[in-house]
Design a protein around this motif. Structure first.
Motif, PDB file in Angstrom:
ATOM      1  N   ARG A  34       0.942  -1.030  -0.100  1.00 39.15           N
ATOM      2  CA  ARG A  34      -0.060   0.160  -0.009  1.00 39.15           C
ATOM      3  C   ARG A  34       0.941   1.268  -0.054  1.00 39.15           C
ATOM      4  O   ARG A  34       0.426   2.294  -0.425  1.00 39.15           O
ATOM      5  CB  ARG A  34      -0.880   0.020   1.326  1.00 39.15           C
ATOM      6  CG  ARG A  34      -2.078  -1.047   0.959  1.00 39.15           C
ATOM      7  CD  ARG A  34      -2.782  -1.328   2.499  1.00 39.15           C
ATOM      8  NE  ARG A  34      -3.627   0.266   2.497  1.00 39.15           N
ATOM      9  CZ  ARG A  34      -4.813   0.323   1.854  1.00 39.15           C
ATOM     10  NH1 ARG A  34      -5.488  -0.774   1.157  1.00 39.15           N
ATOM     11  NH2 ARG A  34      -5.610   1.528   2.105  1.00 39.15           N
ATOM     12  N   SER A  48      -2.231   4.359  -5.202  1.00 40.78           N
ATOM     13  CA  SER A  48      -3.591   3.982  -5.355  1.00 40.78           C
ATOM     14  C   SER A  48      -4.033   2.551  -4.974  1.00 40.78           C
ATOM     15  O   SER A  48      -5.262   1.957  -5.365  1.00 40.78           O
ATOM     16  CB  SER A  48      -4.149   4.174  -6.986  1.00 40.78           C
ATOM     17  OG  SER A  48      -3.161   3.299  -7.611  1.00 40.78           O
ATOM     18  N   SER A  49      -3.251   1.838  -4.412  1.00 35.29           N
ATOM     19  CA  SER A  49      -3.460   0.383  -4.172  1.00 35.29           C
ATOM     20  C   SER A  49      -4.694   0.129  -3.046  1.00 35.29           C
ATOM     21  O   SER A  49      -4.809   0.649  -2.148  1.00 35.29           O
ATOM     22  CB  SER A  49      -2.240  -0.259  -3.579  1.00 35.29           C
ATOM     23  OG  SER A  49      -2.559  -1.561  -3.204  1.00 35.29           O
ATOM     24  N   ARG A  50      -5.422  -0.985  -3.749  1.00 36.49           N
ATOM     25  CA  ARG A  50      -6.381  -1.231  -2.844  1.00 36.49           C
ATOM     26  C   ARG A  50      -6.259  -2.611  -1.907  1.00 36.49           C
ATOM     27  O   ARG A  50      -7.065  -3.600  -1.618  1.00 36.49           O
ATOM     28  CB  ARG A  50      -7.817  -1.435  -3.535  1.00 36.49           C
ATOM     29  CG  ARG A  50      -8.383  -0.001  -3.809  1.00 36.49           C
ATOM     30  CD  ARG A  50      -9.525   0.172  -4.540  1.00 36.49           C
ATOM     31  NE  ARG A  50      -9.531  -0.535  -5.933  1.00 36.49           N
ATOM     32  CZ  ARG A  50     -10.504  -0.637  -6.721  1.00 36.49           C
ATOM     33  NH1 ARG A  50     -11.853  -0.366  -6.291  1.00 36.49           N
ATOM     34  NH2 ARG A  50     -10.147  -1.194  -7.872  1.00 36.49           N
TER      35      ARG A  50
END
Length: 323
Positions: free
Chosen positions: A201, A206-208
């Protein structure tokens, strides 16, 4: 309304990428129905790679990563459609996600692609949250058949592409040198899960990525713990990571993903991780390593980085958009 009866295709020869394939006499299609189908999909990807070489739209590791990091597993049964030949063998499937789609097709059955696009466009029209439905389809620069098909259906090629680069593992791979203050090792199960997710992250703004997603990914069929590498700082935190997926049938490894936390960049961690991963692939008798990277300005360092490690760009997969 999509047809429910099998589409019957003529038996004329079909020229695809310089090869003459015979068109299938008939195919049927249906929605994804569970784990047995997923095994068939993975087998089909291995067959395509055996026929086409590494320049494919999706490696087995890609599929595992997509599937096991997708939170909405219920949607698989409504988005994924499979096509079968008259003997019941899987010959193609779609993998839509948001407004893009991958079409995975056996090279002898390229004639089913119009029907696949019918399905994809049907899905886009069902998106009630988007007043102007659109869809993006991937096609290699050299894939004349798909490029012509997309143009005929009103798609336009965008400037966005993914590059596929490969590294010959028969060649010497230098021994990695871990920077001072860091240790290179593989993920050791549950003890590293939270730290690995935190690093992911941090590396990708922009990681989920979540603990649940990562736990699912490490149970994917292609996953091997000794190919899920991390660089651990002296304080015990995960500073960088590199996951490799190994297709034992075609003896090809793929890097997906590689990342480094902002505070630990420019120390040579990515280089050490990739070199360690390539040497471990050699230990599995892999003959090739592959990696995809994007075309955006922020992706240019990745292009230079992989080139410095002996990766050679083999092809570009462009996004074609309609709507």
């Amino acid at each position: 309304m999509l047809p429910t009866k099998p589409d019957v295709l003529n038996a004329l020869p079909l020229l695809v990428c310089g090869k003459v394939w015979r068109r299938p006499m008939a195919v049927t299609s249906r929605l994804y129905a569970g784990e047995d189908d997923y095994a068939r999909m993975r087998q089909l990807l291995a067959e395509i790679e055996a026929l086409e070489g590494p320049l494919v739209y999706c490696h087995v590791g890609d599929l595992d990563w997509w599937r096991f990091t997708d939170e909405d597993t219920h949607a698989l049964a409504t988005r994924i459609r499979l096509w079968f030949d008259h003997q019941g063998a899987l010959v193609g499937f779609t993998w839509p996600s948001e407004h893009q789609v991958d079409l995975l097709v056996h090279p002898a059955y390229r004639a089913i692609e119009p029907a696949m696009l019918d399905w994809v466009e049907h899905l886009s029209r069902l998106d009630v949250d988007d007043p102007k439905p659109h869809v993006s389809v991937w096609s290699y620069e050299h894939d004349a058949y798909r490029n012509n098909l997309l143009m005929q259906r009103g798609y336009v090629r965008t400037d966005h592409f993914l590059s596929l680069s490969t590294r010959d593992l028969h060649e010497h791979v230098p021994e990695p040198e871990a920077p001072a203050g860091y240790t290179i090792r593989h993920v050791q199960g549950e003890a590293d899960v939270h730290a690995r997710v935190e690093a992911h992250r941090d590396a990708f703004a922009s990681s989920r990525m979540s603990v649940a997603k990562y736990r699912a990914a490490i149970h994917a069929p292609t996953y091997r713990p000794d190919l899920d590498l991390i660089a651990v700082a002296d304080d015990g935190s995960v500073a960088a990571f590199c996951t490799l997926w190994f297709d034992s049938i075609n003896r090809i490894g793929e890097i997906e993903p590689l990342g480094c936390r902002a505070a630990h960049r420019r120390h040579g961690l990515a280089r050490a991780l990739v070199l360690e991963g390539l040497r471990r692939l050699q230990g599995y008798d892999a003959h090739l390593a592959t990696v995809f990277y994007g075309s955006e300005p922020e992706d240019q360092p990745a292009r230079q980085f992989y080139a410095s490690l002996g990766f050679i760009e083999r092809g570009r997969m462009y996004a074609w958009k309609r709507g």
